[in-house]
Design a protein around this motif. Structure first.
Motif, PDB file in Angstrom:
ATOM      1  N   UNK A   1     -40.076  14.370  36.168  1.00 44.21           N
ATOM      2  CA  UNK A   1     -39.702  15.072  34.742  1.00 44.21           C
ATOM      3  C   UNK A   1     -38.262  15.200  34.815  1.00 44.21           C
ATOM      4  N   UNK A   2     -37.621  15.289  35.774  1.00 45.66           N
ATOM      5  CA  UNK A   2     -36.293  15.316  35.927  1.00 45.66           C
ATOM      6  C   UNK A   2     -35.792  13.905  35.559  1.00 45.66           C
ATOM      7  N   UNK A   3     -36.304  12.995  36.235  1.00 48.87           N
ATOM      8  CA  UNK A   3     -35.626  11.531  35.422  1.00 48.87           C
ATOM      9  C   UNK A   3     -35.937  11.322  33.963  1.00 48.87           C
ATOM     10  N   UNK A   4     -37.183  11.583  33.616  1.00 47.15           N
ATOM     11  CA  UNK A   4     -37.440  11.493  32.265  1.00 47.15           C
ATOM     12  C   UNK A   4     -36.717  12.174  31.154  1.00 47.15           C
ATOM     13  N   UNK A   5     -36.337  13.573  31.586  1.00 49.78           N
ATOM     14  CA  UNK A   5     -35.566  14.544  31.042  1.00 49.78           C
ATOM     15  C   UNK A   5     -34.110  13.861  30.686  1.00 49.78           C
ATOM     16  N   UNK A   6     -33.560  13.240  31.852  1.00 46.66           N
ATOM     17  CA  UNK A   6     -32.270  12.856  31.433  1.00 46.66           C
ATOM     18  C   UNK A   6     -32.457  11.679  30.232  1.00 46.66           C
ATOM     19  N   UNK A   7     -33.576  10.792  30.332  1.00 46.43           N
ATOM     20  CA  UNK A   7     -33.620   9.948  29.240  1.00 46.43           C
ATOM     21  C   UNK A   7     -33.795  10.589  27.978  1.00 46.43           C
ATOM     22  N   UNK A   8     -34.739  11.559  27.840  1.00 43.87           N
ATOM     23  CA  UNK A   8     -34.926  12.336  26.488  1.00 43.87           C
ATOM     24  C   UNK A   8     -33.497  13.001  26.047  1.00 43.87           C
ATOM     25  N   UNK A   9     -32.612  13.364  26.954  1.00 49.81           N
ATOM     26  CA  UNK A   9     -31.589  13.952  26.562  1.00 49.81           C
ATOM     27  C   UNK A   9     -30.552  13.082  25.898  1.00 49.81           C
ATOM     28  N   UNK A  10     -30.535  11.853  26.566  1.00 50.98           N
ATOM     29  CA  UNK A  10     -29.651  10.811  26.074  1.00 50.98           C
ATOM     30  C   UNK A  10     -30.370  10.412  24.523  1.00 50.98           C
TER      31      UNK A  10
ATOM     32  N   UNK B   1     -38.485  14.493  19.615  1.00 52.51           N
ATOM     33  CA  UNK B   1     -37.307  14.730  20.684  1.00 52.51           C
ATOM     34  C   UNK B   1     -37.409  16.008  21.227  1.00 52.51           C
ATOM     35  N   UNK B   2     -37.532  17.037  20.347  1.00 44.14           N
ATOM     36  CA  UNK B   2     -37.510  18.276  20.867  1.00 44.14           C
ATOM     37  C   UNK B   2     -38.711  18.804  21.912  1.00 44.14           C
ATOM     38  N   UNK B   3     -39.834  18.144  21.562  1.00 47.04           N
ATOM     39  CA  UNK B   3     -40.908  18.094  22.232  1.00 47.04           C
ATOM     40  C   UNK B   3     -41.102  17.597  23.580  1.00 47.04           C
ATOM     41  N   UNK B   4     -40.014  16.348  23.489  1.00 49.94           N
ATOM     42  CA  UNK B   4     -39.961  15.746  24.811  1.00 49.94           C
ATOM     43  C   UNK B   4     -39.237  16.625  25.546  1.00 49.94           C
ATOM     44  N   UNK B   5     -38.336  17.138  25.465  1.00 47.40           N
ATOM     45  CA  UNK B   5     -37.337  18.177  26.180  1.00 47.40           C
ATOM     46  C   UNK B   5     -38.312  19.310  26.531  1.00 47.40           C
ATOM     47  N   UNK B   6     -39.075  20.075  25.720  1.00 47.74           N
ATOM     48  CA  UNK B   6     -39.882  21.200  25.957  1.00 47.74           C
ATOM     49  C   UNK B   6     -40.872  20.789  26.937  1.00 47.74           C
ATOM     50  N   UNK B   7     -41.695  19.858  26.650  1.00 50.61           N
ATOM     51  CA  UNK B   7     -42.643  19.346  27.618  1.00 50.61           C
ATOM     52  C   UNK B   7     -42.151  19.103  28.875  1.00 50.61           C
ATOM     53  N   UNK B   8     -41.129  18.284  29.024  1.00 54.53           N
ATOM     54  CA  UNK B   8     -40.629  17.978  30.179  1.00 54.53           C
ATOM     55  C   UNK B   8     -40.265  19.488  31.092  1.00 54.53           C
ATOM     56  N   UNK B   9     -39.644  20.334  30.462  1.00 54.97           N
ATOM     57  CA  UNK B   9     -39.230  21.434  31.142  1.00 54.97           C
ATOM     58  C   UNK B   9     -40.412  22.363  31.402  1.00 54.97           C
ATOM     59  N   UNK B  10     -41.533  22.293  30.753  1.00 57.50           N
ATOM     60  CA  UNK B  10     -42.969  22.900  31.060  1.00 57.50           C
ATOM     61  C   UNK B  10     -43.340  22.278  32.375  1.00 57.50           C
ATOM     62  N   UNK B  11     -43.190  20.993  32.231  1.00 58.92           N
ATOM     63  CA  UNK B  11     -43.949  20.195  33.407  1.00 58.92           C
ATOM     64  C   UNK B  11     -43.190  20.796  34.870  1.00 58.92           C
ATOM     65  N   UNK B  12     -41.708  20.698  34.819  1.00 57.18           N
ATOM     66  CA  UNK B  12     -40.952  20.939  35.728  1.00 57.18           C
ATOM     67  C   UNK B  12     -41.260  22.477  36.408  1.00 57.18           C
TER      68      UNK B  12
END
Length: 146
Positions: free
Chosen positions: A29-38, A65-76
């Motif tokens: 999730x951290x790796x993909x979160x940075x990708x989503x942030x970009x 995009x917002x869902x990507x960020x929120x979903x990844x934070x939920x996974x983390x």
């Protein structure tokens, strides 16, 4: 083997599984979160142009995009981790053929197949969706979506 040592082995295996679940979900999730942030920082224009004729409204792409960020934070944090990982798996399964199709038959000189990272993210999302967050999460092991 007596009952006490068997119980201890089972408890040790459960702890190892929980550590593995936490490491997998947090790491990927951290790796993909940075990708989503970009992606969020660059705007939705890339995706809109990558899907010509698909008729996807710009607001829906931004919501993705917002869902990507929120979903990844939920996974983390391990809150509804299965549902969030399932959402990410669907997102990746749609993005891979539409956004990264030109990379499907491309190879890099030193690192190999161009799609390997995207498929690794997809595989990790599927594993988290199947395994859940594990004990070391806010949601714990309780609940259908944790």
């Amino acid at each position: 083997m007596n009952a006490a040592s068997l119980k201890e082995r089972v408890a040790s295996a459960d702890r190892s599984r929980d550590y593995a679940c936490a490491l997998l979900r947090i790491g990927f999730s951290f790796l993909l979160l940075y990708h989503g942030y970009l992606d969020v920082g660059s705007g939705a224009q890339f995706v809109i142009h990558a899907l010509p004729g698909a008729g996807i409204p710009e607001q829906l792409v931004k919501l993705t995009y917002i869902a990507e960020i929120m979903a990844l934070l939920m996974i983390i944090f391990g809150v509804w981790a299965r549902a969030a990982a399932l959402a990410m798996a669907v997102n990746l399964a749609i993005a891979i053929p539409f956004i990264y199709f030109d990379e499907a038959f491309s190879l890099r000189v030193r690192t190999g197949w161009m799609l390997e990272l995207h498929l690794l993210y997809l595989a990790n999302a599927i594993v988290v969706a199947l395994q859940g967050a594990g004990q070391y999460s806010i949601g714990g092991t309780n609940g259908r979506w944790n």
